[in-house]
Scaffold this motif. Sequence first.
Motif, short mmCIF file in Angstrom:
data_model
loop_
_atom_site.label_atom_id
_atom_site.label_comp_id
_atom_site.label_asym_id
_atom_site.label_seq_id
_atom_site.Cartn_x
_atom_site.Cartn_y
_atom_site.Cartn_z
N GLU A 113 34.71 76.56 -36.18
CA GLU A 113 34.06 77.88 -36.28
C GLU A 113 32.59 77.78 -35.87
N VAL A 114 31.92 76.72 -36.31
CA VAL A 114 30.51 76.53 -35.96
C VAL A 114 30.37 76.30 -34.46
N ILE A 115 31.25 75.50 -33.88
CA ILE A 115 31.21 75.26 -32.43
C ILE A 115 31.43 76.57 -31.68
N SER A 116 32.40 77.35 -32.14
CA SER A 116 32.68 78.63 -31.50
C SER A 116 31.47 79.56 -31.60
N MET A 117 30.85 79.60 -32.78
CA MET A 117 29.67 80.46 -32.95
C MET A 117 28.51 79.94 -32.11
N SER A 118 28.39 78.62 -31.98
CA SER A 118 27.33 78.05 -31.15
C SER A 118 27.51 78.46 -29.70
N GLU A 119 28.76 78.40 -29.22
CA GLU A 119 29.04 78.83 -27.85
C GLU A 119 28.73 80.30 -27.67
N THR A 120 29.11 81.10 -28.66
CA THR A 120 28.82 82.54 -28.60
C THR A 120 27.31 82.77 -28.61
N LEU A 121 26.61 82.01 -29.43
CA LEU A 121 25.16 82.14 -29.50
C LEU A 121 24.52 81.74 -28.17
N ASP A 122 25.04 80.70 -27.53
CA ASP A 122 24.53 80.30 -26.22
C ASP A 122 24.74 81.40 -25.20
N LEU A 123 25.92 82.03 -25.23
CA LEU A 123 26.18 83.14 -24.32
C LEU A 123 25.22 84.30 -24.57
N VAL A 124 24.99 84.59 -25.85
CA VAL A 124 24.07 85.67 -26.20
C VAL A 124 22.66 85.32 -25.72
N LYS A 125 22.28 84.05 -25.90
CA LYS A 125 20.95 83.62 -25.46
C LYS A 125 20.81 83.76 -23.95
N ARG A 126 21.85 83.34 -23.21
CA ARG A 126 21.81 83.48 -21.74
C ARG A 126 21.70 84.95 -21.35
N ASP A 127 22.46 85.78 -22.04
CA ASP A 127 22.39 87.22 -21.76
C ASP A 127 20.99 87.76 -22.04
N MET A 128 20.40 87.30 -23.14
CA MET A 128 19.05 87.75 -23.49
C MET A 128 18.05 87.29 -22.41
N ASP A 129 18.23 86.05 -21.95
CA ASP A 129 17.34 85.55 -20.89
C ASP A 129 17.50 86.38 -19.63
N ARG A 130 18.75 86.70 -19.28
CA ARG A 130 19.00 87.54 -18.09
C ARG A 130 18.36 88.91 -18.27
N ILE A 131 18.51 89.45 -19.46
CA ILE A 131 17.91 90.76 -19.73
C ILE A 131 16.40 90.68 -19.58
N GLY A 132 15.81 89.59 -20.09
CA GLY A 132 14.37 89.39 -19.95
C GLY A 132 13.96 89.30 -18.49
N GLU A 133 14.75 88.56 -17.68
CA GLU A 133 14.47 88.44 -16.25
C GLU A 133 14.59 89.80 -15.57
N VAL A 134 15.61 90.54 -15.93
CA VAL A 134 15.82 91.86 -15.33
C VAL A 134 14.66 92.78 -15.70
N LYS A 135 14.21 92.71 -16.95
CA LYS A 135 13.08 93.55 -17.37
C LYS A 135 11.83 93.19 -16.57
N ALA A 136 11.62 91.88 -16.35
CA ALA A 136 10.45 91.45 -15.57
C ALA A 136 10.56 91.98 -14.14
N LEU A 137 11.76 91.91 -13.56
CA LEU A 137 11.95 92.43 -12.21
C LEU A 137 11.72 93.94 -12.16
N VAL A 138 12.20 94.65 -13.17
CA VAL A 138 12.03 96.10 -13.21
C VAL A 138 10.54 96.44 -13.31
N GLU A 139 9.81 95.68 -14.14
CA GLU A 139 8.37 95.92 -14.25
C GLU A 139 7.67 95.64 -12.93
N GLU A 140 8.08 94.56 -12.26
CA GLU A 140 7.49 94.23 -10.96
C GLU A 140 7.79 95.32 -9.94
N LEU A 141 9.02 95.80 -9.94
CA LEU A 141 9.38 96.89 -9.02
C LEU A 141 8.59 98.16 -9.35
N GLU A 142 8.36 98.41 -10.60
CA GLU A 142 7.58 99.57 -11.01
C GLU A 142 6.15 99.45 -10.48
#
Length: 172
Positions: A113-142
């Motif tokens: 269960e902990v390994i599964s949650m760790s993998e899920t947390l890693d996926l969430v972290k990657r998604d958060m990083d992508r969202i952060g990158e997208v926000k930076a790109l949106v700000e740059e485009l703005e």
Amino acid sequence: MKKTNKINKKTGILIGVGSALSIGTMMVVLLKRKTKKGSVLEKDDFDFDFDEIEEDSCVNDKFDTEKDKDDIGKEEIDSLVDEYLEYESKTEEEKQEEFRDLSIKVMDLLLKEVISMSETLDLVKRDMDRIGEVKALVEELENCKEEIISLWEHMEKLSDLREEITGKKNRG
């Protein structure tokens, strides 16, 4: 960045609470199974002897199905008695070994269960990083959009000035 930390903290709390509830539920289920298996049966529970039932009783003659049910009930009780006696005959070492096996199974499930949650947390972290990158790109485009608008306005002014200058030369 503060929002990301708050989201990460909230996600961590949510995952922690979920894992605690999962572990608690697993422990309760496993302990219930264990207590069902080795429940303490009192001696009085087995005082009734089914062999004392008279074979000639009118109930048995009239209702053979009831007798079959009693036989099935007797078999169940006999199996419970056997299981209880088997449990009681185990040494303390065997009981501890059984408990260790159960603990290992629970810990194995917890680890999975902990390994599964760790993998899920890693996926969430990657998604958060992508969202952060997208926000930076949106700000740059703005920012680029504002610069393009500003340049366009300057080009219009220059075009107007050019027309004025060329218009004055043609007239003059």
